[in-house]
Design a protein around this motif. Structure first.
Motif, PDB file in Angstrom:
ATOM      1  N   VAL A   1       4.626  -5.570  -6.417  1.00  0.00           N
ATOM      2  CA  VAL A   1       4.461  -5.906  -5.004  1.00  0.00           C
ATOM      3  C   VAL A   1       3.225  -6.773  -4.827  1.00  0.00           C
ATOM      4  CG1 VAL A   1       5.621  -3.869  -4.078  1.00  0.00           C
ATOM      5  CG2 VAL A   1       3.182  -3.770  -4.542  1.00  0.00           C
ATOM      6  N   GLU A   2       3.260  -7.550  -3.763  1.00  0.00           N
ATOM      7  CA  GLU A   2       2.119  -8.400  -3.456  1.00  0.00           C
ATOM      8  C   GLU A   2       1.291  -7.731  -2.370  1.00  0.00           C
ATOM      9  OE1 GLU A   2       3.172 -12.074  -1.605  1.00  0.00           O
ATOM     10  OE2 GLU A   2       1.092 -12.709  -1.432  1.00  0.00           O
ATOM     11  N   VAL A   3       0.001  -7.569  -2.656  1.00  0.00           N
ATOM     12  CA  VAL A   3      -0.906  -7.021  -1.653  1.00  0.00           C
ATOM     13  C   VAL A   3      -1.659  -8.187  -1.034  1.00  0.00           C
ATOM     14  CG1 VAL A   3      -2.863  -5.498  -1.217  1.00  0.00           C
ATOM     15  CG2 VAL A   3      -1.224  -4.930  -2.995  1.00  0.00           C
ATOM     16  N   GLN A   4      -1.685  -8.242   0.288  1.00  0.00           N
ATOM     17  CA  GLN A   4      -2.427  -9.306   0.963  1.00  0.00           C
ATOM     18  C   GLN A   4      -3.590  -8.692   1.715  1.00  0.00           C
ATOM     19  OE1 GLN A   4       0.484 -11.085   3.546  1.00  0.00           O
ATOM     20  NE2 GLN A   4       1.266 -12.353   1.872  1.00  0.00           N
ATOM     21  N   ALA A   5      -4.723  -9.383   1.695  1.00  0.00           N
ATOM     22  CA  ALA A   5      -5.882  -8.899   2.443  1.00  0.00           C
ATOM     23  C   ALA A   5      -6.512 -10.059   3.176  1.00  0.00           C
ATOM     24  CB  ALA A   5      -6.890  -8.255   1.495  1.00  0.00           C
ATOM     25  N   LEU A   6      -7.010  -9.770   4.362  1.00  0.00           N
ATOM     26  CA  LEU A   6      -7.746 -10.775   5.117  1.00  0.00           C
ATOM     27  C   LEU A   6      -9.032 -10.117   5.599  1.00  0.00           C
ATOM     28  CD1 LEU A   6      -7.807 -13.617   6.346  1.00  0.00           C
ATOM     29  CD2 LEU A   6      -6.783 -12.632   8.386  1.00  0.00           C
TER      30      LEU A   6
ATOM     31  N   ALA B   1       3.219  -6.838   1.204  1.00  0.00           N
ATOM     32  CA  ALA B   1       4.283  -7.754   1.628  1.00  0.00           C
ATOM     33  C   ALA B   1       5.659  -7.153   1.380  1.00  0.00           C
ATOM     34  CB  ALA B   1       4.142  -9.083   0.901  1.00  0.00           C
ATOM     35  N   GLY B   2       6.594  -7.485   2.253  1.00  0.00           N
ATOM     36  CA  GLY B   2       7.968  -7.008   2.084  1.00  0.00           C
ATOM     37  C   GLY B   2       8.252  -5.756   2.884  1.00  0.00           C
ATOM     38  N   GLY B   3       7.228  -5.182   3.501  1.00  0.00           N
ATOM     39  CA  GLY B   3       7.444  -3.997   4.322  1.00  0.00           C
ATOM     40  C   GLY B   3       7.661  -2.732   3.519  1.00  0.00           C
ATOM     41  N   ILE B   4       7.191  -2.737   2.276  1.00  0.00           N
ATOM     42  CA  ILE B   4       7.339  -1.548   1.432  1.00  0.00           C
ATOM     43  C   ILE B   4       6.095  -0.676   1.602  1.00  0.00           C
ATOM     44  CG2 ILE B   4       7.555  -0.766  -0.959  1.00  0.00           C
ATOM     45  CD1 ILE B   4       9.927  -2.375  -0.437  1.00  0.00           C
ATOM     46  N   ALA B   5       6.304   0.615   1.846  1.00  0.00           N
ATOM     47  CA  ALA B   5       5.167   1.530   1.935  1.00  0.00           C
ATOM     48  C   ALA B   5       4.908   2.098   0.544  1.00  0.00           C
ATOM     49  CB  ALA B   5       5.473   2.644   2.910  1.00  0.00           C
ATOM     50  N   VAL B   6       3.748   1.784  -0.009  1.00  0.00           N
ATOM     51  CA  VAL B   6       3.454   2.217  -1.377  1.00  0.00           C
ATOM     52  C   VAL B   6       2.637   3.500  -1.360  1.00  0.00           C
ATOM     53  CG1 VAL B   6       2.304   1.597  -3.531  1.00  0.00           C
ATOM     54  CG2 VAL B   6       3.524  -0.139  -2.239  1.00  0.00           C
ATOM     55  N   GLN B   7       3.082   4.478  -2.142  1.00  0.00           N
ATOM     56  CA  GLN B   7       2.365   5.752  -2.201  1.00  0.00           C
ATOM     57  C   GLN B   7       1.641   5.939  -3.530  1.00  0.00           C
ATOM     58  OE1 GLN B   7       5.635   8.244  -1.188  1.00  0.00           O
ATOM     59  NE2 GLN B   7       5.474   7.710   0.976  1.00  0.00           N
ATOM     60  N   ASP B   8       1.966   5.089  -4.486  1.00  0.00           N
ATOM     61  CA  ASP B   8       1.376   5.187  -5.818  1.00  0.00           C
ATOM     62  C   ASP B   8      -0.093   4.747  -5.770  1.00  0.00           C
ATOM     63  OD1 ASP B   8       0.749   5.025  -8.459  1.00  0.00           O
ATOM     64  OD2 ASP B   8       2.345   3.617  -9.010  1.00  0.00           O
ATOM     65  N   SER B   9      -0.989   5.605  -6.232  1.00  0.00           N
ATOM     66  CA  SER B   9      -2.409   5.262  -6.132  1.00  0.00           C
ATOM     67  C   SER B   9      -2.824   4.196  -7.149  1.00  0.00           C
ATOM     68  CB  SER B   9      -3.272   6.513  -6.296  1.00  0.00           C
ATOM     69  OG  SER B   9      -2.975   7.126  -7.519  1.00  0.00           O
TER      70      SER B   9
ATOM     71  N   PHE C   1      -7.978  -6.482   7.022  1.00  0.00           N
ATOM     72  CA  PHE C   1      -6.545  -6.252   7.208  1.00  0.00           C
ATOM     73  C   PHE C   1      -5.886  -6.239   5.842  1.00  0.00           C
ATOM     74  CE2 PHE C   1      -8.310  -8.548  10.759  1.00  0.00           C
ATOM     75  CZ  PHE C   1      -7.920  -7.765  11.843  1.00  0.00           C
ATOM     76  N   VAL C   2      -5.085  -5.212   5.593  1.00  0.00           N
ATOM     77  CA  VAL C   2      -4.376  -5.138   4.315  1.00  0.00           C
ATOM     78  C   VAL C   2      -2.895  -4.956   4.604  1.00  0.00           C
ATOM     79  CG1 VAL C   2      -3.987  -3.705   2.260  1.00  0.00           C
ATOM     80  CG2 VAL C   2      -6.312  -4.275   2.941  1.00  0.00           C
ATOM     81  N   ASN C   3      -2.085  -5.674   3.861  1.00  0.00           N
ATOM     82  CA  ASN C   3      -0.649  -5.604   4.086  1.00  0.00           C
ATOM     83  C   ASN C   3       0.074  -5.662   2.741  1.00  0.00           C
ATOM     84  OD1 ASN C   3       1.924  -5.820   5.231  1.00  0.00           O
ATOM     85  ND2 ASN C   3       1.791  -8.060   5.313  1.00  0.00           N
TER      86      ASN C   3
ATOM     87  N   THR D   1      -1.138  -1.882   6.493  1.00  0.00           N
ATOM     88  CA  THR D   1       0.315  -1.726   6.599  1.00  0.00           C
ATOM     89  C   THR D   1       0.878  -1.533   5.199  1.00  0.00           C
ATOM     90  OG1 THR D   1       0.197  -3.340   8.381  1.00  0.00           O
ATOM     91  CG2 THR D   1       2.388  -2.731   7.623  1.00  0.00           C
ATOM     92  N   GLY D   2       1.570  -0.461   4.991  1.00  0.00           N
ATOM     93  CA  GLY D   2       2.156  -0.204   3.679  1.00  0.00           C
ATOM     94  C   GLY D   2       1.203   0.449   2.700  1.00  0.00           C
ATOM     95  N   TYR D   3      -0.020   0.710   3.151  1.00  0.00           N
ATOM     96  CA  TYR D   3      -1.007   1.344   2.283  1.00  0.00           C
ATOM     97  C   TYR D   3      -1.780   2.329   3.134  1.00  0.00           C
ATOM     98  CZ  TYR D   3      -4.998   1.768  -0.916  1.00  0.00           C
ATOM     99  OH  TYR D   3      -5.972   2.258  -1.751  1.00  0.00           O
TER     100      TYR D   3
END
Ligand code: TYD
Ligand code: MG
Length: 423
Positions: A280-285, A331-339, A327-329, A299-301
């Protein structure tokens, strides 16, 4: 708090009806003498759904499918019903709806382009009549959409109340066990994110599948929260298209397909969802804050974990984020639970702060500890091979005891990764 008035008379009636089912057996048997039920699983026509179920539907099992309204529960159920009902002509699939009219279902079936010969539909909300229908139709599979709309004669309370939901599910569970017909019930998630009283239903059913997705994205993740016949946390990925749900057999590829390369603030992470690696791609601003208390939006994290990552970055990595909105997102709207996503989140943030992109071909794996150490994670090999398969051949990952793959750059501290990439 919801007041539940127990009707004494109804209770007695319900006991009486229960004992007529002859389910009570008081004999004890040596486990070695018990025959293992080897009835084959029913395939759903979708590899992704089969996987979440642990390899198909088990005869006589009771499955609860939950999710927010509009996620696509009814769509998935209709697609499943069309496939399962088409297998054996004399055993169609019984689709009971308490939510939509038969016309609406027909329209949806046409829109999905599914074969409707194998589906018997009924607009019925009385659970006793549903049971009668099951006996009459002898279906291969029953779908009840949704559990919140059905009621039993035994109780006076309204549809959707905890007592009704519990009693109806319990009756249907007994029918499934006795008849060997798998029953899937759909449940809506209530405002607080729970499948209407899922806590009261969870122990009654064999599997709980949850449909997740972010409103604006078309990706949907079906997650097994409980499964007596398979492993939990297994996921199936679907794409909601104009003609129904499509399986996404190669989710990593799909999730990375419109990645913004050479942009600061993005990082690729190899996470595990169940037994399956996913990139997955993690985006941060990160931008200067105009508020006295900077904003942290995720979002998703997990938002609390984001606070922790920011503290670690500041204190152990020397990355200044105190005065900034973050802001962290995912991408793809996947909620990741894996640390194991931690390191990637930290690097996406650091990349945005430095305003320098992370070079192409790099992925991150690792959990972050409070001292800034990169902690070991499970399934490193699967994660690395999935990353390599998609052309990411440099993976920053924690130290392992095993001989490292040539694609792994072993790291034990966050500060090391920061120095390697941004100094
Ligand atoms: P639905 O299955 O009715 O959701 P649920 O039962 O979980 O409430 O799906 C509703 C949404 O899906 C709706 O917003 C329209 C969309 N949709 C499509 O995009 N394509 C389709 O082919 C179908 C049937 C629905
Ligand atoms: Mg629906």
């Amino acid at each position: 708090m919801v007041e539940e008035v127990e009707a004494v008379q109804s209770k007695a009636k319900s006991r009486a009806s229960r004992s007529t089912l002859h389910l009570v057996s008081s004999a004890a048997t040596l486990l070695a003498d018990v025959q293992a039920d080897q009835a084959p699983r029913i395939h759903t026509g979708m590899i992704e759904l089969d996987r979440v179920l642990g390899g198909g539907l088990v005869p006589g099992s009771m499955v609860l499918v939950g999710g927010d309204p509009g996620m696509g529960k009814s769509t998935l159920m209709l697609q499943l019903a069309a496939f399962a009902g088409a297998a054996v002509p004399e055993h169609p699939c019984l689709y009971v709806t308490g939510e939509e009219s038969l016309h609406q279902i027909k329209q949806r079936a046409e829109r999905l382009g599914v074969r409707s010969e194998g589906i018997v539909v009924a607009s019925e909300t009385n659970v006793e009549r549903i049971v009668a229908l099951i006996e009459q139709v002898s279906p291969a599979l029953v779908v009840v959409d949704s559990v919140q709309t059905i009621t039993t004669d035994l109780l006076e309370s309204t549809a959707g109340s905890v007592a009704q939901v519990r009693e109806c599910t319990s009756l249907l569970t007994r029918v499934a066990k006795r008849s060997g017909i798998p029953i899937i019930i759909v449940g809506h998630v209530t405002k607080d994110g729970l499948i209407a009283g899922p806590k009261v239903l969870e122990h009654m059913v064999d599997a709980v599948l949850q449909f997740e997705g972010e409103g604006t994205y078309s990706y949907r993740v079906l997650r097994a929260l409980k499964n007596r016949y398979g492993s939990t946390n297994e996921i199936g990925v679907f794409d909601m298209t104009a003609s129904g749900l499509r399986e996404v057999l190669n989710p990593s590829e799909a999730l990375l397909s419109n990645r913004s390369m050479d942009e600061p603030g993005t990082a690729v992470v190899a996470v595990m969802e169940g037994t399956r690696p996913l990139l997955v791609e993690v985006q941060a601003l990160v931008s200067p804050s105009g508020y006295s208390v900077p904003q942290r939006v995720s979002t998703g994290y997990d938002a609390r974990r984001l606070q922790m990552i920011l503290a670690i970055l500041e204190k152990r990595g020397g990355v200044q984020v105190r005065q900034s909105d973050v802001f962290v997102n995912v991408a793809g709207g996947i909620a990741v639970q894996d640390s194991a996503i931690d390191l990637g989140v930290a690097m996406a943030i650091a990349s945005s702060v430095a305003d320098r992109p992370i070079p192409a071909g790099i992925a991150f794996v690792g959990e972050l500890g409070l001292t800034g150490e990169v902690r070991r994670v499970a399934y490193l090999e699967q994660r690395v091979s999935e990353a390599v398969r998609l052309g990411l051949d440099k993976i920053y990952a924690p130290n392992t005891a095993e001989a490292p793959s040539k694609n792994i750059i072993q790291v034990d501290r966050l500060s090391f990764v920061l120095r390697a990439l941004f100094h």
